[in-house]
Write a protein that holds these residues in place. Structure first.
Motif, PDB file in Angstrom:
ATOM      1  N   LEU A 167     -11.831 -40.583  58.770  1.00 57.75           N
ATOM      2  CA  LEU A 167     -11.138 -39.320  58.979  1.00 57.75           C
ATOM      3  C   LEU A 167     -11.867 -38.142  58.242  1.00 57.75           C
ATOM      4  CD1 LEU A 167      -7.331 -40.179  59.101  1.00 57.75           C
ATOM      5  CD2 LEU A 167      -8.549 -39.234  60.948  1.00 57.75           C
ATOM      6  N   GLY A 168     -12.908 -38.668  57.612  1.00 60.09           N
ATOM      7  CA  GLY A 168     -13.719 -37.697  56.826  1.00 60.09           C
ATOM      8  C   GLY A 168     -13.094 -37.523  55.350  1.00 60.09           C
ATOM      9  N   TRP A 169     -12.307 -38.319  54.699  1.00 59.70           N
ATOM     10  CA  TRP A 169     -11.741 -38.305  53.521  1.00 59.70           C
ATOM     11  C   TRP A 169     -12.881 -38.362  52.684  1.00 59.70           C
ATOM     12  CZ3 TRP A 169      -6.376 -38.216  51.308  1.00 59.70           C
ATOM     13  CH2 TRP A 169      -5.683 -37.512  52.315  1.00 59.70           C
ATOM     14  N   ARG A 171      -4.181 -31.442  44.580  1.00 59.23           N
ATOM     15  CA  ARG A 171      -2.967 -30.531  44.986  1.00 59.23           C
ATOM     16  C   ARG A 171      -1.862 -31.245  45.660  1.00 59.23           C
ATOM     17  NH1 ARG A 171      -6.436 -26.944  48.350  1.00 59.23           N
ATOM     18  NH2 ARG A 171      -5.957 -24.813  47.628  1.00 59.23           N
ATOM     19  N   GLN A 183      -3.556 -33.151  56.232  1.00 59.74           N
ATOM     20  CA  GLN A 183      -3.329 -32.663  54.691  1.00 59.74           C
ATOM     21  C   GLN A 183      -4.327 -31.737  54.237  1.00 59.74           C
ATOM     22  OE1 GLN A 183      -0.786 -34.031  53.390  1.00 59.74           O
ATOM     23  NE2 GLN A 183      -0.229 -35.501  54.659  1.00 59.74           N
ATOM     24  N   ARG A 184      -3.832 -30.986  53.432  1.00 58.23           N
ATOM     25  CA  ARG A 184      -4.538 -29.784  52.941  1.00 58.23           C
ATOM     26  C   ARG A 184      -5.604 -30.371  51.893  1.00 58.23           C
ATOM     27  NH1 ARG A 184      -1.239 -27.364  47.921  1.00 58.23           N
ATOM     28  NH2 ARG A 184      -2.568 -25.571  48.154  1.00 58.23           N
ATOM     29  N   LEU A 185      -6.613 -29.522  51.896  1.00 61.02           N
ATOM     30  CA  LEU A 185      -7.604 -30.011  51.043  1.00 61.02           C
ATOM     31  C   LEU A 185      -7.625 -30.210  49.547  1.00 61.02           C
ATOM     32  CD1 LEU A 185     -10.773 -30.038  51.959  1.00 61.02           C
ATOM     33  CD2 LEU A 185     -11.099 -27.626  51.121  1.00 61.02           C
ATOM     34  N   GLY A 186      -7.991 -31.309  48.766  1.00 61.50           N
ATOM     35  CA  GLY A 186      -7.505 -31.414  47.502  1.00 61.50           C
ATOM     36  C   GLY A 186      -6.437 -32.539  47.497  1.00 61.50           C
ATOM     37  N   THR A 187      -6.122 -32.880  48.480  1.00 64.16           N
ATOM     38  CA  THR A 187      -5.244 -34.259  48.647  1.00 64.16           C
ATOM     39  C   THR A 187      -5.761 -35.662  48.156  1.00 64.16           C
ATOM     40  OG1 THR A 187      -3.955 -33.044  50.551  1.00 64.16           O
ATOM     41  CG2 THR A 187      -3.235 -35.281  50.118  1.00 64.16           C
ATOM     42  N   GLY A 230      -4.508 -37.104  58.897  1.00 61.83           N
ATOM     43  CA  GLY A 230      -5.232 -36.092  59.694  1.00 61.83           C
ATOM     44  C   GLY A 230      -4.733 -34.824  59.257  1.00 61.83           C
TER      45      GLY A 230
END
Lengths: 321, 346, 200
Positions: free
Chosen positions: A213-215, A114, A188-192, A186
């Motif tokens: 950061l949990g990506w 996205r 960014q929207r989901l799906g980045t 830190g």
């Protein structure tokens, strides 16, 4: 099948775009249209310097739909260079003829994303040039974070800012500016998805920052154009033909084989595509795996080697060739 | 070669048949006298004049009737043609590749005129003329893949390349050998090959995927695959299996020659330049055994191949109910004489 | 067992905590809730605090009380059905930032529905941590009429829409979150093998 069919091109334009970076514009020798390509693609440039044959991968930077010419940028690594980039800077000028491969893309933007966060360091900007062109044309959401040593050392900073406006963020190291990756990632929207290209320490830093950061690993991508690391000379034995070939310290196994007329498979020459995977029959000591292709288990097994990048410290290695 | 298009059917009364010239150019897939699984990929370069390999997209005497059958299938079940939203660029890539190839290779039949993004397409056999804007799907009556897919023989799927995998995210599939696009769309290379026996264990798909991920622009490849079909039916889809499945029980020693067809797929793989996707063409050829045995080498060899086919493949290809009857019938055409290498007629 | 030789058959490696995730969304049914309890016991204390659990199916009021205590200090919500549970999940995902980690534990239709919904928010299926617990029941799509039959425990099974007798193949579609059902007696109508309770 080694490599791909080559196309002869002529250098139509050379421009010094930064202190150590030149831009080359290449056209087909007969002015035939070139292939269109996808954002993130690169070509291999074949250079004949005396009796030496060099092949370096360079990202395509122009518009993917422009079939009249290809553009590449070359950083002169000076005396550290294995010769390719120095040759391009010193010996190639308008009118010079070269051979290139068809475009290959090992760094495509994820079409399901996205949003795209592009992180570049120095000459690592090059694959993002065509990628931004494509993302912009498709109206995709993206932003670039581009770190350079100084405005003089950084290529295309002004061009990118004028073309893409606030989507481009340039950080000048000599001004004490750093890419604020933690705050960028830190918020960014989901799906980045994040893409990083630059020197190895920078790639490692970016991948680690994203992970902390949990990506998810699936959302981060990197490309590193690394030359095969040098080492000490050693000997390659070919099991099928019985030949023995010496690999010099600044040469890869693949280059040594080519120099002796052995037709070995290859494509990217950067340890990424897997095309040059070769079976190992026996080996003195351990293999220095420098590729990004083999799995950990395959490395440990010692049964496979990517001959474009990897070598052994000394002694000899017998390949299934 | 001037083509005369046959008016024939692939359902109900099944009037399909091959002319003598079409029999001679049938891509008989077996290069030796026993069954051997191989990936057999070779460059999809210009083949001999008149052969099915001459051009990237082969148009033959069945063109008009096959397109009519495709239109009927799509009318009944629009889900046979699907593209996920991120595949639009790949759809245009496909349209461009197919139109450019057809217009170049069959100038008497198709004409493409391009003025920037204003394109004009003429398809004489199907009596279609279309002006459209390349890149603007609203200027075509269908999305680009479906538009050109209704005008070119063969089924097509388009694979997106992500994370070192290929994802089947689009396709127009109306004459498949018993697999469902509607079910498989969105799957990766290993998943949609999931039901294929034996090959996974042999590592065939790992090697094939690695090869395809590095497939180059302008360097397409091809391979042959085969199965058998009762009656010259194109729509042997799982969707309609409950309707055509009983055909498999209708084979008798008397009708083998008319009923049983060897069905060969010439599969082409093309790297699409702008989308970095891979176009997979599945160009099917049908030949009844009556017509097949007019080439003595093929009669002998098919007999020997069917006798050595592993059980798993007999089940997977759906041959169980009629293989023995077919082998018995073919034995009349196998005098034990040696055959030459390669698939072509002697 | 959920082991198959078919490559389209999903595998569920088991739940493990992502200690880096800023927030965790965990969807489970009653059987899967046990796996979530075990997950919390393997993680540090702050992990549960950053977690939201959607218990989507099969809990009584008494189960709910027990689970709330067991899963504390996580935020726990209860939904009457898988459908409402997925609707709740979608609300969480709609405006969520990166740094969220998704987990699913329970029956295959539950895991499949979570993976299917997450795809709409560009969450890669490989980034979802999954564990199968409880019933082996399956969701089956009839390849002929395209209707879905829920809670399938036998093979073959009758399609709840068109009535054909379907063989349940191990071929699985993530997009449809279902296994494929194909008419078992198409060649000889009525030739149907004994029904086996394979997916209890």
């Amino acid at each position: 099948m080694s490599g791909s069919l080559l196309r002869r091109v002529r250098v139509a334009e050379v421009e010094q775009v930064a202190n150590r970076i030149k831009r080359f514009r290449l056209v087909d020798i007969d002015n035939a249209p070139l292939s269109e390509f996808s954002g993130g693609s690169h070509i291999s440039v074949v250079m004949h310097s005396g009796d030496r044959l060099m092949r370096n991968p360079y990202s395509l930077m122009g518009s993917p739909t422009d079939t009249s010419s290809y553009q590449i940028s070359v950083l002169n690594c000076g005396n550290d260079s294995r010769g390719g980039s120095k040759f391009m800077h010193d010996a190639v000028s308008v009118g010079s003829e070269l051979e290139i491969s068809e475009p290959l893309n090992l760094f495509p933007p994820c079409k399901l994303a996205r949003k795209h966060i592009l992180v570049a360091g120095g000459i690592g900007i090059t694959p993002f040039m065509s990628m931004m062109n494509e993302l912009d044309a498709l109206h995709c959401d993206f932003e670039l974070h581009y770190g350079v040593r100084s405005l003089e050392e950084g290529a295309y900073c002004k061009y990118l800012q004028s073309r893409y406006g606030s989507r481009v963020n340039v950080y000048l190291q000599d001004q004490g500016q750093m890419i604020p990756l933690e705050s960028v990632l830190g918020s960014q929207r989901l799906g980045t998805h994040m893409y990083v290209c630059g020197p190895k320490p920078m790639i490692d830093w970016a991948l680690q920052t994203a992970e902390l950061l949990g990506w998810p690993a699936e959302n981060v991508h990197s490309e590193q154009f690394s030359a095969p690391p040098p080492g000490k000379p050693f000997v390659v034995k070919l099991a099928k033909s019985g030949r023995e070939i010496e690999v010099r310290g600044h040469q890869s196994i693949l280059e040594a084989l080519e120099e002796h007329g052995v037709d070995a498979p290859f494509l990217c020459r950067g340890g990424a595509c897997g095309q040059c995977e070769t079976g190992v029959v026996s080996c003195d000591g351990f293999i220095e795996h420098n590729d990004h292709f083999l799995t950990e288990a395959e490395r440990v097994s010692g049964k496979k080697i990517m001959i474009c990048m990897s070598r052994i410290p000394s002694g000899s290695i017998t390949l299934d060739l | 070669m001037a083509l005369t298009f046959k008016d024939e059917t692939f359902r109900d009364d099944f009037t399909f048949s091959n002319s003598p010239a079409a029999i001679r150019r049938f891509p008989f897939p077996f290069v030796e006298d026993k069954y051997m699984y191989s990936v057999n990929i070779e460059p999809h370069t210009t083949g001999p004049e008149g052969s099915v390999f001459e051009f990237p997209f082969d148009i033959d005497e069945h063109y008009v009737s096959e397109m009519r059958d495709r239109a009927m299938v799509l009318q009944e079940d629009p889900a046979r043609c699907q593209a996920l939203p991120h595949m639009m660029m790949a759809q245009w890539d496909m349209l461009e590749l197919v139109m450019m190839s057809m217009a170049r290779d069959y100038p008497d039949l198709f004409t493409l005129t391009r003025d920037g993004s204003k394109w004009h397409w003429v398809n004489r056999p199907l009596k279609i003329e279309q002006t459209f804007t390349f890149g603007d799907a609203s200027t075509l009556p269908y999305e680009p893949m479906e538009y050109i897919g209704r005008q070119v023989q063969g089924d097509f799927s388009i694979q997106d390349q992500r994370d070192n995998q290929l994802w089947m995210d689009a396709g127009i599939i109306t004459s498949q050998a018993d697999w469902s696009l509607d079910f498989d769309v969105g799957m990766n290379f290993f998943e949609w090959h999931g039901p294929v026996p034996l090959a996974h264990e042999a590592g065939v798909f790992e090697r094939a995927l690695k090869f395809l991920l590095n497939l180059q622009i302008s360097n397409p490849v091809r391979r042959l695959n085969w199965t058998m079909t009762i009656n010259p039916r194109l729509d042997t889809s799982p969707e309609n299996y409950h309707k055509w499945g009983k055909d498999r029980t209708t084979v008798t020693p008397e009708n083998v020659g008319q009923k049983v067809h060897l069905r060969v797929e010439m599969q082409g793989l093309f790297r699409l330049p702008r989308s970095n996707a891979i176009l997979f063409s599945i160009r099917g050829y049908l030949l009844s055994l009556d017509q097949l045995v007019t080439v003595p080498k093929w009669g002998r060899r098919l007999h020997r191949v069917l006798k050595t086919l592993p059980e798993e493949l007999i089940g997977y290809k759906g041959l169980s109910r009629y293989r023995d009857t077919t082998i018995e019938w073919l034995s009349k055409y196998d005098d034990g004489a040696p055959t030459s290498r390669g698939g072509g007629p002697d | 067992m959920t082991i198959s030789t078919l490559k389209s058959r999903p595998t569920y490696p088991g739940l493990s905590p992502d200690h880096n995730a800023r927030s965790n969304i965990i969807v489970c049914d009653k059987a899967g809730a046990e796996a979530v309890t075990e997950l919390f016991s393997r993680a540090d204390d702050t992990f549960a605090k950053r977690s939201t659990v959607i218990v989507a199916e099969g809990t009584t009021d008494q189960d709910a009380e027990t689970l709330k205590t067991a899963l504390a200090p996580a935020t726990v919500g209860f939904q009457p059905s898988l459908e409402t549970g997925i609707a709740r999940l979608r609300e969480f995902l709609k405006d969520a930032p990166m740094g969220l980690r998704l987990y699913a534990a329970g029956s295959e239709p539950l895991i499949g529905s979570v993976v299917q919904a997450a795809a709409d928010y560009s969450i890669d299926h490989l980034s979802i941590r999954t564990e199968h617990r409880g019933s082996l029941k399956r969701r089956v799509q009839c390849v002929h009429c395209k209707g879905f039959t829920e809670n399938v425990t036998t093979n073959p099974v009758t399609c709840s829409h068109c009535g054909l007798t379907l063989m349940v193949r191990d071929h699985y579609s993530r997009r449809l979150a279902a296994f494929q059902g194909v008419c078992i007696d198409a060649e000889v109508p009525g030739e149907v093998p004994e029904t086996e309770a394979l997916y209890q």
